[in-house]
Scaffold this active site. Structure first.
Site, short mmCIF file in Angstrom:
data_model
loop_
_atom_site.label_atom_id
_atom_site.label_comp_id
_atom_site.label_asym_id
_atom_site.label_seq_id
_atom_site.Cartn_x
_atom_site.Cartn_y
_atom_site.Cartn_z
N CYS A 145 33.22 53.69 39.36
CA CYS A 145 34.09 52.52 39.17
C CYS A 145 35.42 52.90 39.81
CB CYS A 145 34.27 52.24 37.68
SG CYS A 145 35.62 51.10 37.28
N THR A 146 36.00 51.98 40.56
CA THR A 146 37.20 52.35 41.33
C THR A 146 38.43 52.58 40.45
OG1 THR A 146 37.60 49.99 41.77
CG2 THR A 146 36.41 51.23 43.45
N HIS A 147 38.35 52.23 39.17
CA HIS A 147 39.45 52.56 38.26
C HIS A 147 39.47 54.06 37.90
CE1 HIS A 147 39.79 48.23 37.60
NE2 HIS A 147 40.87 48.43 36.86
N SER B 292 38.90 43.83 40.34
CA SER B 292 39.28 43.14 39.11
C SER B 292 40.72 43.48 38.72
CB SER B 292 38.34 43.54 37.98
OG SER B 292 38.48 44.93 37.73
N CYS C 29 35.38 47.26 44.58
CA CYS C 29 34.93 47.20 43.19
C CYS C 29 33.40 47.37 43.19
CB CYS C 29 35.32 45.84 42.61
SG CYS C 29 34.66 45.53 40.96
N ASN C 30 32.93 48.38 42.46
CA ASN C 30 31.48 48.61 42.40
C ASN C 30 30.77 47.45 41.72
OD1 ASN C 30 30.99 51.80 42.98
ND2 ASN C 30 32.98 51.43 42.09
N THR C 31 31.39 46.91 40.67
CA THR C 31 30.77 45.84 39.89
C THR C 31 30.62 44.58 40.72
OG1 THR C 31 31.94 46.80 37.99
CG2 THR C 31 30.90 44.65 37.67
N GLY D 170 33.41 44.48 34.22
CA GLY D 170 32.27 45.35 33.91
C GLY D 170 31.42 44.96 32.72
N1 DGL Z 1 36.97 48.60 39.30
C1 DGL Z 1 35.74 47.97 39.06
C2 DGL Z 1 34.54 48.73 39.55
O1 DGL Z 1 34.63 49.49 40.47
C3 DGL Z 1 35.51 47.16 37.80
C4 DGL Z 1 36.26 47.46 36.56
C5 DGL Z 1 36.12 46.31 35.56
O2 DGL Z 1 36.77 45.31 35.78
O3 DGL Z 1 35.35 46.46 34.61
O4 DGL Z 1 33.45 48.53 39.05
#
Ligand code: DGL
Length: 271
Positions: free
Chosen positions: A190-192, A11, A76-78, A43
């Site tokens: 979450c990858t952030h 994202s 991205c996990n989501t 998310g």
């Molecule tokens: N980086 C994303 C993840 O790993 C999603 C973050 C988002 O857009 O809410 O879930």
């Protein structure tokens, strides 16, 4: 020989934490990264929305006239939870690698068997995550905390809000420590969140394990594309955004090439 790149998307800037591990593991590969910043955060959206965005980006990466991708990493996990099964149905011949919260590595590390999980609300509500959690349920207790707003604050580089949310969510999870009954391992689902790893570590203590998935995902990608791997020159990187690409410049830990919006994608290719 034509060298097809590996597509990577998230994202926003979060997937750059995965891209860094991918470039270290596969230095000769070319990568095309798409940050869907114009539609972030994922998310707190519904599953259909995230699935549709994932499909649109994958279509775009496969329809690049001169160099369609040869493999896709959903960084991205989501989006993995919402769409990997759909994308695999749509493109059965395309190697597709996803990211999921690192519960298994966390179980291997934890002594107290109490593990915290920070992730987006959408990931934690997904069938995929709940099946994974249930499969490990006899081995550890998972305390899951939805982190509304955290990926967005990181994306916007809003340090004050990021720090406040990290403090709120780590204290909501419970007591961290090495004694029985304490949480000794925290999964960054979450990858952030790897971008605020140091700050989280300060909050919960240096002895607590922090676990993310960059390196295992990179190794899995190498295994899946082994037969198609190039040798020789260092690979190139192209970065695109559906929103403001400025954050990509700041967060990628490698030399960057010109950026552009997704709609004028070809202008962003590196030479
Ligand atoms: N980086 C994303 C993840 O790993 C999603 C973050 C988002 O857009 O809410 O879930």
């Amino acid at each position: 020989m034509i060298k097809h790149p590996i597509g990577v998307f998230d994202s926003g800037v979060g997937g750059l934490s995965i891209l860094k591990a991918l470039r270290a593991e596969l230095p000769h590969e070319d990568f095309v990264y798409v940050a869907d910043s114009g539609f972030a955060p994922y998310g707190e959206r519904d599953e259909c929305f995230v699935a549709e965005r994932s499909r649109a980006i994958t279509r775009h990466l496969l329809e690049r006239e001169h160099l369609p991708i040869k493999a896709l990493v959903i960084a991205c996990n989501t989006a993995t939870a919402a769409a990997i099964h759909l994308l695999r149905q749509d493109y059965p011949d395309l190697p597709i690698i996803g990211v999921e919260p690192a519960l298994k590595p966390a179980v291997a590390l934890s002594q107290t068997r109490r593990i915290g999980v920070l992730a987006t609300r959408r990931t934690l509500a997904s069938q995929k995550f709940n099946a994974l959690k249930a499969s490990l349920g006899t081995q550890a207790e998972f305390i899951c905390q939805p982190c509304d707003g955290l990926a967005d604050a990181i994306e916007r580089d809003d340090t004050t809000k990021t720090r406040a949310l990290c403090a709120e969510y780590t204290s909501a999870i419970g007591q961290f420590g090495l004694q029985t009954g304490h949480i000794d391992t925290l999964v960054l689902g979450c990858t952030h969140y790897p971008f605020v790893r140091h700050h989280l570590q300060e909050l919960i203590g240096p002895e607590i394990h922090l676990v993310d998935n960059g390196e295992p995902v990179a190794r899995q990608t190498r295994r899946m594309i082994a037969a198609m791997s190039p040798q020789g020159e260092t690979g190139q990187l192209s970065l695109f955004s559906t929103g403001n690409p400025a954050g990509l410049w700041l967060n990628v830990a490698v030399p960057t090439h010109p950026l552009s919006q997704l709609k004028s994608a070809h202008h962003g290719e590196s030479a």
